[in-house]
Scaffold this active site. Structure first.
Site, PDB file in Angstrom:
ATOM      1  N   GLU A 162      -5.380  -5.537  10.591  1.00 16.12           N
ATOM      2  CA  GLU A 162      -4.392  -4.488  10.789  1.00 16.12           C
ATOM      3  C   GLU A 162      -4.675  -3.767  12.116  1.00 16.12           C
ATOM      4  O   GLU A 162      -5.487  -2.819  12.146  1.00 16.12           O
ATOM      5  CB  GLU A 162      -4.472  -3.474   9.646  1.00 16.12           C
ATOM      6  CG  GLU A 162      -4.173  -4.073   8.293  1.00 16.12           C
ATOM      7  CD  GLU A 162      -3.575  -3.013   7.363  1.00 16.12           C
ATOM      8  OE1 GLU A 162      -2.457  -3.221   6.899  1.00 16.12           O
ATOM      9  OE2 GLU A 162      -4.216  -1.980   7.156  1.00 16.12           O
ATOM     10  N   HIS A 219      -9.451   0.802   4.972  1.00 11.75           N
ATOM     11  CA  HIS A 219      -8.175   0.986   5.680  1.00 11.75           C
ATOM     12  C   HIS A 219      -8.408   1.913   6.876  1.00 11.75           C
ATOM     13  O   HIS A 219      -9.197   2.853   6.804  1.00 11.75           O
ATOM     14  CB  HIS A 219      -7.142   1.585   4.721  1.00 11.75           C
ATOM     15  CG  HIS A 219      -5.755   1.575   5.276  1.00 11.75           C
ATOM     16  ND1 HIS A 219      -5.332   2.499   6.208  1.00 11.75           N
ATOM     17  CD2 HIS A 219      -4.714   0.742   5.064  1.00 11.75           C
ATOM     18  CE1 HIS A 219      -4.072   2.229   6.535  1.00 11.75           C
ATOM     19  NE2 HIS A 219      -3.676   1.165   5.856  1.00 11.75           N
ATOM     20  N   ASN A 246       0.857  -1.182   0.000  1.00 20.60           N
ATOM     21  CA  ASN A 246       0.000   0.000   0.000  1.00 20.60           C
ATOM     22  C   ASN A 246       0.897   1.237   0.000  1.00 20.60           C
ATOM     23  O   ASN A 246       1.509   1.551   1.011  1.00 20.60           O
ATOM     24  CB  ASN A 246      -0.899  -0.036   1.258  1.00 20.60           C
ATOM     25  CG  ASN A 246      -1.690   1.232   1.442  1.00 20.60           C
ATOM     26  OD1 ASN A 246      -1.809   2.036   0.529  1.00 20.60           O
ATOM     27  ND2 ASN A 246      -2.237   1.408   2.642  1.00 20.60           N
ATOM     28  N   LYS A 262       0.032   4.264  -0.237  1.00 23.08           N
ATOM     29  CA  LYS A 262      -0.617   5.432   0.376  1.00 23.08           C
ATOM     30  C   LYS A 262      -0.438   6.665  -0.517  1.00 23.08           C
ATOM     31  O   LYS A 262      -0.409   6.539  -1.742  1.00 23.08           O
ATOM     32  CB  LYS A 262      -0.060   5.670   1.785  1.00 23.08           C
ATOM     33  CG  LYS A 262      -0.061   4.402   2.634  1.00 23.08           C
ATOM     34  CD  LYS A 262       0.140   4.660   4.084  1.00 23.08           C
ATOM     35  CE  LYS A 262       0.248   3.345   4.816  1.00 23.08           C
ATOM     36  NZ  LYS A 262       0.117   3.463   6.234  1.00 23.08           N
ATOM     37  N   GLU A 269      -6.814   4.312   8.020  1.00 25.51           N
ATOM     38  CA  GLU A 269      -6.598   5.744   7.757  1.00 25.51           C
ATOM     39  C   GLU A 269      -7.840   6.349   7.092  1.00 25.51           C
ATOM     40  O   GLU A 269      -8.171   7.509   7.316  1.00 25.51           O
ATOM     41  CB  GLU A 269      -5.339   5.935   6.888  1.00 25.51           C
ATOM     42  CG  GLU A 269      -4.082   5.700   7.714  1.00 25.51           C
ATOM     43  CD  GLU A 269      -2.869   5.246   6.912  1.00 25.51           C
ATOM     44  OE1 GLU A 269      -2.881   5.319   5.675  1.00 25.51           O
ATOM     45  OE2 GLU A 269      -1.898   4.804   7.563  1.00 25.51           O
ATOM     46  N   SER A 286       3.410  -2.507  10.395  1.00 23.33           N
ATOM     47  CA  SER A 286       4.870  -2.463  10.544  1.00 23.33           C
ATOM     48  C   SER A 286       5.569  -3.766  10.149  1.00 23.33           C
ATOM     49  O   SER A 286       6.525  -4.189  10.806  1.00 23.33           O
ATOM     50  CB  SER A 286       5.244  -2.041  11.978  1.00 23.33           C
ATOM     51  OG  SER A 286       4.711  -0.762  12.265  1.00 23.33           O
ATOM     52  N   GLY A 335       4.665   1.279   4.854  1.00 20.52           N
ATOM     53  CA  GLY A 335       5.969   1.942   4.753  1.00 20.52           C
ATOM     54  C   GLY A 335       7.034   1.111   4.045  1.00 20.52           C
ATOM     55  O   GLY A 335       7.738   1.623   3.166  1.00 20.52           O
ATOM     56  N   GLY A 360       2.225   1.910  10.858  1.00 21.83           N
ATOM     57  CA  GLY A 360       3.148   3.035  10.732  1.00 21.83           C
ATOM     58  C   GLY A 360       3.821   3.428  12.037  1.00 21.83           C
ATOM     59  O   GLY A 360       4.429   4.487  12.133  1.00 21.83           O
TER      60      GLY A 360
HETATM   61  C1  PEP Z   1      -0.800  -0.169   6.055  1.00 21.31           C
HETATM   62  O1  PEP Z   1      -0.821   0.980   5.669  1.00 21.31           O
HETATM   63  O2  PEP Z   1      -1.684  -0.953   5.721  1.00 21.31           O
HETATM   64  C2  PEP Z   1       0.298  -0.600   6.922  1.00 21.31           C
HETATM   65  C3  PEP Z   1       0.249  -1.785   7.447  1.00 21.31           C
HETATM   66  O3  PEP Z   1       1.305   0.324   7.129  1.00 21.31           O
HETATM   67  P1  PEP Z   1       2.741   0.007   7.803  1.00 21.31           P
HETATM   68  O4  PEP Z   1       3.275  -1.246   7.160  1.00 21.31           O
HETATM   69  O5  PEP Z   1       3.572   1.222   7.468  1.00 21.31           O
HETATM   70  O6  PEP Z   1       2.512  -0.166   9.261  1.00 21.31           O
END
Ligand code: PEP
Length: 256
Positions: A169, A97, A11, A13, A99, A215, A237, A175
């Protein structure tokens, strides 16, 4: 031995201009061309979907979008329909998601409409669910996830759900650098599979892929993948850098 093909989804983003996205996609194609036994998807921003689709042409990487709107077309300024995503080359779409839930007012009701619209257009929805830190600390993780599944998949029946993918998640791990331990991930994935069994039956619960996100990095993916109910990863990320992301893909391939 799991009988579900793992998926690793990146992703991106709101990162990367069109030229940057195309360059990253080209690098990934080169680095991942030898990966076997694992499906790979990247989800660039909307503006880069069509050029990235060209860059992925005939590679083993699929294209996904980060969101959609549920109407087919109309006066909805700023929105993108499922058929537009298909025409840009998408096979997958990330829905709900955290966010989007946190900053753009999405909730289980809008998520439900988006899932239905995606399935209607033969897009594979990756439904994201997860608890906040507060909810985990007050022992509400399972009830929150139950509600997100029940309401997010409301009125859907088994035959609609063939394409569905679920991503667990935990919001506190996105993040933040805080990954759920493999035991924490397994505990929740097992719970989710039991919920899906209750709502949609044993066969579906055994076939559906449940990804972990939060993460994920090259150095924690193998431990997570060793868990019997973890079928891949949704990576934020660490998906932005082709080198890091391809390491995750290769770790998944080699952990089979
Ligand atoms: C995500 O945006 O779905 C995600 C898991 O981000 P990160 O890997 O940065 O924690």
């Amino acid at each position: 031995m799991k009988n579900r093909v793992p998926l690793v989804a990146g992703n991106w983003k709101m990162f990367k201009t069109c030229p940057e996205a195309v360059e990253s996609a080209r690098q990934l194609v080169q680095r991942i061309s030898d990966a076997t036994g694992v499906e790979v998807m990247i989800a660039p921003p909307f503006t880069a979907l069509a050029p990235v689709s060209d860059a992925l042409n005939e590679s083993n990487i699929s294209l996904g979008a980060q969101n959609l709107f549920w109407e087919k077309e109309g006066a909805y300024t700023g929105e993108i329909s499922p058929v537009m995503l298909v025409s840009a080359g998408c096979r997958y779409v990330i829905i709900g998601h955290s966010e989007r839930r946190q900053y753009f007012g999405e909730n289980d009701g809008t998520v439900n409409k988006k899932i239905k619209a995606a399935l209607d257009a033969s897009l594979t929805p990756i439904l994201c669910i997860g608890e906040s830190e507060n909810e985990r600390e007050s022992d509400k993780t399972f009830s929150v996830l139950d509600k997100q599944i029940k309401n997010g998949l409301k009125d859907l029946v088994l035959k609609d759900l063939e394409l569905m993918i679920l991503a667990y998640e935990p919001v506190w791990a996105i993040g933040t650098g805080k990954t759920a331990t493999s035991d924490q991930a397994q505990e929740v994935h097992q719970f989710l599979r039991s919920l899906l069994k209750k709502y949609f039956g044993t066969t579906f619960s055994q076939l559906i892929r449940i990804l972990y996100g939060g993460s994920v990095k090259p150095d924690n993916i193998s431990e997570l993948m060793a868990m019997p109910d973890v079928d891949g990863a949704l990576v934020g990320g660490a998906s932005l850098d082709p080198d890091t992301f391809s390491k995750i893909v290769h770790h998944i391939g080699s952990s089979l």
